[in-house]
Design a protein around this motif. Structure first.
Motif, mmCIF file in Angstrom:
data_model
loop_
_atom_site.group_PDB
_atom_site.id
_atom_site.type_symbol
_atom_site.label_atom_id
_atom_site.label_comp_id
_atom_site.label_asym_id
_atom_site.label_seq_id
_atom_site.Cartn_x
_atom_site.Cartn_y
_atom_site.Cartn_z
ATOM 1 N N ASP A 289 0.846 -1.189 0.000
ATOM 2 C CA ASP A 289 0.000 0.000 0.000
ATOM 3 C C ASP A 289 0.884 1.242 0.000
ATOM 4 O OD1 ASP A 289 -3.158 0.552 0.901
ATOM 5 O OD2 ASP A 289 -1.792 2.180 1.432
ATOM 6 N N VAL B 293 0.631 3.728 1.686
ATOM 7 C CA VAL B 293 0.777 4.247 3.048
ATOM 8 C C VAL B 293 2.117 3.837 3.654
ATOM 9 C CG1 VAL B 293 -0.221 2.333 4.398
ATOM 10 C CG2 VAL B 293 -0.582 4.698 5.144
ATOM 11 N N ALA C 91 2.924 11.721 2.716
ATOM 12 C CA ALA C 91 1.668 11.036 2.431
ATOM 13 C C ALA C 91 0.952 11.639 1.234
ATOM 14 C CB ALA C 91 0.758 11.071 3.657
ATOM 15 N N ALA D 3 0.117 9.604 -2.086
ATOM 16 C CA ALA D 3 -1.272 9.446 -2.514
ATOM 17 C C ALA D 3 -1.478 10.026 -3.908
ATOM 18 C CB ALA D 3 -2.215 10.117 -1.517
ATOM 19 N N ALA E 10 -0.247 7.590 -6.471
ATOM 20 C CA ALA E 10 -0.694 6.202 -6.295
ATOM 21 C C ALA E 10 -1.805 5.855 -7.284
ATOM 22 C CB ALA E 10 -1.155 5.969 -4.861
ATOM 23 N N ARG F 216 -7.865 9.244 -4.459
ATOM 24 C CA ARG F 216 -6.556 9.438 -3.834
ATOM 25 C C ARG F 216 -6.597 10.547 -2.782
ATOM 26 N NH1 ARG F 216 -3.444 11.064 -8.444
ATOM 27 N NH2 ARG F 216 -5.440 11.246 -9.508
ATOM 28 N N LEU G 1 -8.308 9.015 0.176
ATOM 29 C CA LEU G 1 -7.373 8.095 0.809
ATOM 30 C C LEU G 1 -6.410 8.868 1.708
ATOM 31 C CD1 LEU G 1 -6.227 5.176 0.957
ATOM 32 C CD2 LEU G 1 -4.771 5.771 -0.989
ATOM 33 N N TYR G 2 -5.907 9.978 1.189
ATOM 34 C CA TYR G 2 -5.015 10.823 1.980
ATOM 35 C C TYR G 2 -5.705 11.304 3.257
ATOM 36 C CZ TYR G 2 -2.190 14.919 3.230
ATOM 37 O OH TYR G 2 -1.429 15.842 3.907
ATOM 38 N N TRP H 125 -5.849 8.516 5.859
ATOM 39 C CA TRP H 125 -4.569 8.344 6.539
ATOM 40 C C TRP H 125 -4.358 9.396 7.625
ATOM 41 C CZ3 TRP H 125 -0.998 8.114 1.591
ATOM 42 C CH2 TRP H 125 -1.221 6.905 0.915
ATOM 43 N N PRO I 100 -12.593 5.997 0.196
ATOM 44 C CA PRO I 100 -11.783 6.154 -1.023
ATOM 45 C C PRO I 100 -12.211 5.103 -2.060
ATOM 46 C CG PRO I 100 -10.397 6.015 0.953
ATOM 47 C CD PRO I 100 -11.765 5.546 1.333
#
Length: 309
Positions: free
Chosen positions: A39, A41, A57, A61, A64, A190, A193-194, A197, A221
């Protein structure tokens, strides 16, 4: 507000009560630490300082997309050259430094000028606001919605002088893909997702370093893996990967956990990524899935297979 005819507004209380213990058990059985290496992360987990975490991060992201074996070396190479503190690096970064770092950089849709905008934008945010969290929260308070907050966030990051960059490094190519502005109707996977995190946790995956944003406001996400799992579990009826679909999936997850609706995301996504729930549903996968009893597709696949024996 008038509901759209046939709109999916989340799981019923009864459906949520049936699904919650199964998903909780599924989550508990997931070895999150073992999956971190698969991942993006993994990159912010190299750092301890919150500013280094949020800068690394966002870089990870943003890049990614596509195959992990292609974007991981790109992220790793940039972070290695940025030194021990990515935050300190971007705070001091100027056009000449961006050119030295990024000349020749290409990853699919993106070239060095695109990445320079992101890094210079993060540096400006740290100098003016102290953190990327403060920049995001400013937009969130002004907009009042997550979509509006992310739109303001990407617009602010892109607010750097472009002509000096273009003169030094050439034109941008995929800047809108890297930092979409305007945000549009897409799921912004993305970016969400950030946020996951930064906001959730701390736990083995997510950091929980952004204290001013509650996990309850996060949006799942949404990618192909989560979209497929969400359909199978009845979390949505939609098949497109849009913001509206992400909202529907999150509404269903919020029925399971109002305070932390996206806590199942990592486990579900990696279940799909690992090949345990592939795009083409196969009896051999379904038969050993712990979520089979809650699945809308798997039992039919298994039943058809048994009739063919």
């Amino acid at each position: 507000m008038k509901k759209r005819r046939g709109a999916h507004t989340g799981l019923s209380t009864q459906a949520a009560e049936r699904l919650r213990p199964r998903l909780d058990a599924f989550l508990a059985s997931t070895d999150a630490r073992a999956r971190i290496g698969f991942d993006p992360v993994e990159f912010p987990h190299r750092y301890q300082d919150p500013r280094d975490v949020e800068v690394s991060a966002l870089l990870a992201a943003a890049l990614a997309y596509g195959r992990a074996d292609l974007f991981r070396p790109k992220v790793d190479g940039l972070l290695q050259r940025m030194g021990k503190s990515p935050a300190a690096f971007v705070r001091k970064l100027d056009v000449a430094g961006a050119k030295a770092l990024l000349t020749g950089f290409v990853y699919r849709f993106n070239v060095g000028t695109d990445l320079a905008v992101l890094l210079l934008g993060m540096g400006r945010a740290l100098r003016e606001h102290g953190s990327l969290e403060a920049l995001f929260v400013q937009g969130w308070k002004a907009a009042g919605t997550l979509h509006g907050a992310l739109a303001a966030f990407t617009a602010a990051l892109r607010d750097v002088p472009m002509e000096p960059l273009r003169d030094a490094m050439g034109p941008e190519r995929g800047l809108h893909h890297l930092l979409p502005s305007p945000l549009g109707p897409g799921a912004a996977k993305r970016l969400n997702l950030y946020l996951r995190w930064m906001v959730r946790g701390p736990d083995p995956v997510d950091f929980g370093i952004w204290k001013q944003v509650p996990p309850s406001v996060l949006l799942v996400p949404l990618d192909t893996h989560i979209g497929r799992m969400a359909l199978h579990l009845g979390l949505t009826r939609r098949t497109d990967l849009t913001w509206r679909t992400a909202e529907e999936v999150t509404a269903s997850l919020r029925a399971l956990d109002p305070e932390d609706p996206v806590r199942y995301d990592f486990a579900l996504c990696h279940y799909g990524m690992s090949g345990a729930c592939p795009a083409k549903t196969l009896p051999v996968h379904c038969a050993r899935c712990s979520l089979l009893s809650s699945c809308k597709v798997g039992p039919r696949v298994v039943a058809r297979a048994s009739l063919q024996v």
